[in-house]
Write an enzyme that holds these catalytic residues in place. Structure first.
Site, short mmCIF file in Angstrom:
data_model
loop_
_atom_site.label_atom_id
_atom_site.label_comp_id
_atom_site.label_asym_id
_atom_site.label_seq_id
_atom_site.Cartn_x
_atom_site.Cartn_y
_atom_site.Cartn_z
CD GLU A 103 -4.25 -5.37 8.19
OE1 GLU A 103 -4.25 -5.08 9.39
OE2 GLU A 103 -3.77 -4.62 7.32
CG ASN A 105 -3.40 -9.04 14.18
OD1 ASN A 105 -3.44 -8.36 15.20
ND2 ASN A 105 -3.54 -8.53 12.99
CG HIS A 132 -5.49 1.65 4.35
ND1 HIS A 132 -6.20 2.68 4.93
CD2 HIS A 132 -5.32 0.71 5.33
CE1 HIS A 132 -6.42 2.38 6.21
NE2 HIS A 132 -5.90 1.19 6.47
CG ASP A 152 0.34 -4.37 5.71
OD1 ASP A 152 0.02 -4.74 6.85
OD2 ASP A 152 0.71 -3.19 5.45
NE ARG A 178 -3.16 -14.65 11.13
CZ ARG A 178 -3.36 -13.42 10.65
NH1 ARG A 178 -2.87 -13.07 9.47
NH2 ARG A 178 -4.05 -12.54 11.34
CG ASP A 193 -1.60 5.76 0.06
OD1 ASP A 193 -1.44 4.74 0.77
OD2 ASP A 193 -2.61 5.97 -0.64
CG ASN A 251 -1.63 1.34 1.43
OD1 ASN A 251 -2.41 1.76 0.57
ND2 ASN A 251 -1.33 2.03 2.52
C1 QV4 Z 1 4.00 8.98 12.87
C2 QV4 Z 1 2.80 9.70 13.48
C3 QV4 Z 1 1.79 10.05 12.39
C4 QV4 Z 1 2.47 10.90 11.33
C5 QV4 Z 1 3.76 10.21 10.82
C6 QV4 Z 1 4.52 11.14 9.92
O1 QV4 Z 1 2.16 8.85 14.45
O2 QV4 Z 1 0.68 10.74 12.92
O3 QV4 Z 1 1.59 11.08 10.27
O4 QV4 Z 1 4.61 9.79 11.89
O5 QV4 Z 1 5.57 10.49 9.32
C7 QV4 Z 1 4.62 3.72 12.65
C8 QV4 Z 1 4.39 4.50 13.93
C9 QV4 Z 1 3.62 5.76 13.65
C10 QV4 Z 1 4.34 6.59 12.61
C11 QV4 Z 1 4.47 5.74 11.37
C12 QV4 Z 1 5.23 6.45 10.26
O6 QV4 Z 1 3.70 3.73 14.86
O7 QV4 Z 1 3.52 6.51 14.85
O8 QV4 Z 1 3.57 7.74 12.30
O9 QV4 Z 1 5.18 4.51 11.68
O10 QV4 Z 1 6.52 6.70 10.65
C13 QV4 Z 1 2.54 -1.03 11.74
C14 QV4 Z 1 2.28 -0.35 13.08
C15 QV4 Z 1 2.21 1.15 12.93
C16 QV4 Z 1 3.45 1.65 12.24
C17 QV4 Z 1 3.50 0.99 10.87
C18 QV4 Z 1 4.68 1.44 10.03
O11 QV4 Z 1 1.07 -0.82 13.61
O12 QV4 Z 1 2.14 1.72 14.23
O13 QV4 Z 1 3.44 3.06 12.14
O14 QV4 Z 1 3.61 -0.42 11.05
O15 QV4 Z 1 5.88 1.21 10.67
C19 QV4 Z 1 -5.23 0.24 10.60
C20 QV4 Z 1 -5.07 -0.29 9.19
C21 QV4 Z 1 -4.39 -1.64 9.16
C22 QV4 Z 1 -3.12 -1.67 10.01
C23 QV4 Z 1 -3.48 -1.20 11.41
C24 QV4 Z 1 -2.29 -1.13 12.34
O16 QV4 Z 1 -6.30 -0.37 8.53
O17 QV4 Z 1 -4.08 -1.95 7.83
O18 QV4 Z 1 -4.07 0.08 11.38
N1 QV4 Z 1 -2.47 -2.96 10.00
C25 QV4 Z 1 -1.35 -3.26 9.08
C26 QV4 Z 1 -0.25 -4.05 9.76
C27 QV4 Z 1 0.46 -3.17 10.75
C28 QV4 Z 1 1.17 -2.05 10.02
C29 QV4 Z 1 0.44 -1.56 8.85
C30 QV4 Z 1 -0.75 -2.09 8.45
C31 QV4 Z 1 1.11 -0.58 8.02
O19 QV4 Z 1 -0.77 -5.19 10.33
O20 QV4 Z 1 1.39 -3.90 11.52
O21 QV4 Z 1 1.37 -0.96 10.94
O22 QV4 Z 1 1.89 -1.32 7.09
O23 QV4 Z 1 -6.30 -0.37 11.25
CA CA Z 2 -3.58 3.67 -0.25
#
Ligand code: QV4
Ligand code: CA
Length: 551
Positions: free
Chosen positions: A287, A352, A255, A251, A391, A221, A154
């Site tokens: 997901e 998960n 989105h 993943d 799973r 994105d 994504n």
């Molecule tokens: C930070 C700020 C943001 C700001 C950004 C600016 O918080 O407000 O906009 O900086 O750059 C991490 C940090 C997060 C940070 C971001 C970017 O936690 O604070 O933003 O990185 O630097 C995992 C973690 C996220 C992590 C992300 C990327 O859970 O915390 O973000 O990896 O490292 C939704 C979605 C679903 C998602 C779920 C968590 O619909 O799709 O949230 N689940 C999947 C995965 C998950 C992963 C992602 C998606 C992203 O299972 O593990 O997120 O790939 O419900």
């Molecule tokens: Ca997207």
């Protein structure tokens, strides 16, 4: 795939049988003179098909019905685990952490979530390099355990990640100018011009357009509408398909527009014929977190493949915790009647890697290894029940630091050395894991319920019993029977099991060893009933018996 293979076995078996019968018929009808000459040939054929029939009858390749997420494991450990544990215990496959090059995050120090910030599609990560990845896929496939890759397609890294050679393999990127030359992607490949929110991030989840076109947590994105983006993603996935992977978790599918996923999937190769039958397609599970009441619904994604069912763990957790007055007896209608998606679309799990630490969705009802007694019951119920494709989560330990309901250590990465390399998964003499790996999939009760699910595969629930409260029992048509006691009262009941009469070994308290049982023995009477007793304070207040654990 699995179903196809067993259908094929069934057809081959039936053909063998038909041919054998035909041979016998011919032999009976032959005049004595011809009989002498033809006899040897026919007897030979008969013997050959007899062998084939016997194999079909007595040694069918068992079905495998569950996969395990070996979260943050190294490829070399997964290869070993396939050979020494997963194959012998009937696991169907492994979901592996994202294998592509990601951003190295130093603050906080090497969080697990850095792997969800791609820098390139080189197969190079904390879990290992491409050679190790290939070796893992080959060795796991060789023992019939398939690899499912977590595909992060994504987005790339966070918009604030700066620039430099901080990809884990040293690739250069510039997040600000959206430049990822190792793919390559440039600013045209991102949604910045299309997203309409002021911040450029998703601000309102009830607007499906920004959920797809804006940044999830600031992650830059990709525009999957563009042909070159679709091709780059498909090229990455095809690289792994050619190596031998069997499918993908997509993943953050919520989105990505469903039709864009569809377009990418249509570019994917068939699976590698070294291990898969010609024409096999990759297994896809998307997901999508849909707990109801949101703008994006799981059903939008059904035509692309399976979808993660997040209501499953949230609702099962609520029932087992006895919140909102819910009882196990209510699980009589578990499945679509609980507004879960159709069973043949659902990938189900108790927890998960996100919601076990407060990320993603599900909330406080989610059960995890931190609550082992209820967790074992929840996973066992899931494995005993026919709904969905199962799973199992396999975690590592981290120092939880919960204040006002939030875990301040939710970022802590896998067990690792000072240089950031992931520690090996060591195996203790009793089969559990060392080095802070939790290995729920190696917990005895979970291992045995994985077998239970394989044994009863395809059989519907034919008898259901409950005490209108927290005690339930059900039969998987003639193949297995389970009883759960989540009540404050002891359970003592004579229940109709539907199983052939005889003595069965409870696989939870022990196991069948030769003609002996190391646990509780259950005697099924000629009328199919058996007496069950479960103390409400037992560490594992449930019993499971199946036809392969009959003494
Ligand atoms: C930070 C700020 C943001 C700001 C950004 C600016 O918080 O407000 O906009 O900086 O750059 C991490 C940090 C997060 C940070 C971001 C970017 O936690 O604070 O933003 O990185 O630097 C995992 C973690 C996220 C992590 C992300 C990327 O859970 O915390 O973000 O990896 O490292 C939704 C979605 C679903 C998602 C779920 C968590 O619909 O799709 O949230 N689940 C999947 C995965 C998950 C992963 C992602 C998606 C992203 O299972 O593990 O997120 O790939 O419900
Ligand atoms: Ca997207």
């Amino acid at each position: 795939m699995l179903r196809m293979r067993s259908d094929l076995r069934c057809i081959t078996g039936k053909l063998c049988f038909a041919f054998q019968q035909e041979c016998k018929r011919l032999l009976r009808r032959m005049p004595p003179s011809v009989k002498d000459n033809m006899r040897n040939l026919l007897l030979l054929l008969l013997a050959a098909f007899g062998l084939c029939w016997t194999q079909y009858k007595s040694n069918p390749k068992p079905v495998r019905t569950s996969i395990v997420h070996l979260f943050e494991w190294r490829w070399i450990d997964i290869a070993l685990e396939c050979e020494r544990y997963l194959a012998p215990n009937g696991f169907a496959g492994v979901q592996v952490s994202p294998p592509n090059e990601n951003l190295v995050v130093m603050s906080p120090w090497r969080p697990w979530w850095e792997r969800y910030q791609p820098i390139s599609y080189k197969l190079c990560s904390r879990s290992g390099n491409e050679n190790e990845f290939r070796d893992m896929v080959t060795r796991c496939n060789n023992v019939g355990v398939h690899i499912y890759v977590d595909a992060v397609i994504n987005h790339m890294c966070g918009s604030g990640a700066g620039s430099g050679y901080h990809g884990i393999c040293g690739s250069y990127f510039n997040a600000g100018s959206r430049d990822f030359p190792a793919v390559p992607y440039s600013s045209y490949d991102f949604n910045d011009r299309i997203c309409q929110t002021a911040s450029g991030d998703i601000e309102n989840y009830s607007d499906p357009i920004q959920v797809r076109n804006c940044r999830l947590s600031g992650l830059v994105d990709l525009t999957q509408r563009r042909e070159d983006v679709r091709s780059k993603i498909a090229e990455y996935m095809n690289h792994m398909i050619d190596i031998g992977v069997a499918g993908f978790r997509i993943d953050a599918s919520k989105h990505i527009w469903p039709m864009d996923i569809n377009a990418i999937l249509s570019k994917l190769n068939n699976l590698n014929t070294r291990w898969f039958t010609k024409g096999s397609r990759p297994f896809i599970y998307q997901e999508v977190i849909d707990l109801g009441g949101e703008a994006v619904r799981s059903s939008e994604y059904f035509r692309n493949g399976h979808v993660t069912e997040f209501k499953y763990g949230a609702q099962l957790g609520t029932v087992l915790r006895k919140w909102n007055g819910e009882k196990m007896a209510d699980l009589k209608s578990w499945g679509e009647n609980w507004s879960l998606m159709p069973s043949d679309k659902a990938v189900v799990f108790v927890d998960n890697h996100d919601n076990q630490r407060g990320h993603g969705a599900g909330g406080a009802s989610i059960l995890t290894f931190w609550n082992p007694r209820l967790y074992k019951m929840a996973v066992s119920f899931m494995l005993a029940h026919p709904y969905g494709f199962t799973r199992i989560m396999s975690s590592y330990w981290w120092p939880r630091d919960i204040q006002n309901g939030k875990d301040f250590n939710d970022w802590v990465g896998p067990p690792s050395n000072v240089d950031g390399s992931i520690k090996p998964v060591t195996i203790n003499p009793n089969g559990t894991c060392g080095n802070d790996w939790v290995c729920e999939h190696r917990w005895d009760q979970i291992r045995k319920m994985v077998t239970f699910r394989n044994v009863v595969y395809g059989q519907p629930i034919t008898q259901w019993w409950d005490n209108s409260n927290h005690q339930v029992a059900f039969e998987r048509d003639g193949k297995g029977f389970v009883v759960f006691n989540n009540d404050d009262r002891n359970l003592s009941a004579v229940l109709p099991t539907g199983l052939p009469p005889g003595v069965y070994c409870d696989i939870i308290s022990g196991q069948k060893e030769g003609s002996l049982c190391t646990g509780i023995q259950i005697r099924v009477a000629t009328n199919g009933t058996a007496h069950f007793q479960i103390n409400s304070r037992a560490e594992d207040p449930f019993i499971a018996i199946h036809v392969e654990a009959k003494l």
